[in-house]
Design an enzyme around this catalytic site. Sequence first.
Site, short mmCIF file in Angstrom:
data_model
loop_
_atom_site.label_atom_id
_atom_site.label_comp_id
_atom_site.label_asym_id
_atom_site.label_seq_id
_atom_site.Cartn_x
_atom_site.Cartn_y
_atom_site.Cartn_z
N ASP A 2 40.80 39.71 41.20
CA ASP A 2 41.01 39.55 42.64
C ASP A 2 41.43 38.12 42.97
O ASP A 2 41.08 37.18 42.28
CB ASP A 2 39.71 39.89 43.37
CG ASP A 2 39.91 40.21 44.83
OD1 ASP A 2 41.07 40.49 45.20
OD2 ASP A 2 38.93 40.20 45.58
N ASN A 50 45.82 50.82 46.97
CA ASN A 50 46.82 49.75 47.09
C ASN A 50 48.17 50.24 47.60
O ASN A 50 49.02 49.43 48.00
CB ASN A 50 47.02 49.04 45.75
CG ASN A 50 45.89 48.11 45.38
OD1 ASN A 50 45.65 47.84 44.21
ND2 ASN A 50 45.13 47.62 46.37
#
Length: 226
Positions: A2, A50
């Site tokens: 991340d 996503n």
Amino acid sequence: MDGNGRWAKAHHRPRAFGHKSGMDNVKTITKVASRLGVKVLTLYAFSTENWRRPTEEVNYLMQLPIDFFNTFLPELMAENVQVKVMGFLDQLPEKTRQVTYDAMAQTANNTGMILNFALNYGSRAEITSAVQQLGQAVAAGQIQPEEINEQMIGQQLMTASLGQFADPDLLIRTSGELRLSNFLLWQLAYSELYFADVHWPDFSQQDLEQAFAAYQKRQRRYGGLA
């Protein structure tokens, strides 16, 4: 992995620059993990959620596996790394899907670390699919509902091919976020969790070794006593 976007913003660069730098760091950390003796390194590369990102960014992310394998495959072969890719691969663009299949085929006989990408992966969708497959087996009379156990469920999950390494010992999340984000929810039941404040492009060998050192100090009791 991340923090690519926030890392790019901090460097006054577009998000794509962060994703490119993140991909470069995958190459670094893969070789480090392999040489440190890691058996399986699973990387959450693209989630089923996503797709909600802007089209331009999604298209760039779909190109990254192509660039990654086209440039890094010789080094993976030299490191004896075997590539696996789990997720709903049939939903990927054709070129992205094909390069993942090619990488798996070309490294299939390697006997070192398994580099396992989670690509178009989401744990809730994975578990739902597993339940559907078991439900079909029940409907066909192949098994009875009361026969379903944890082992059967595990065999229907996307990590089944990892065998004894299907359940991770350690989860590392970078960038300081304290959540699982729909990643390996079944498999992480007794995994140790480690959260690093550093964004993924800056996550170094030293950071990885610090995570391992923290893991080695923990006691894993699996609900029992030490």
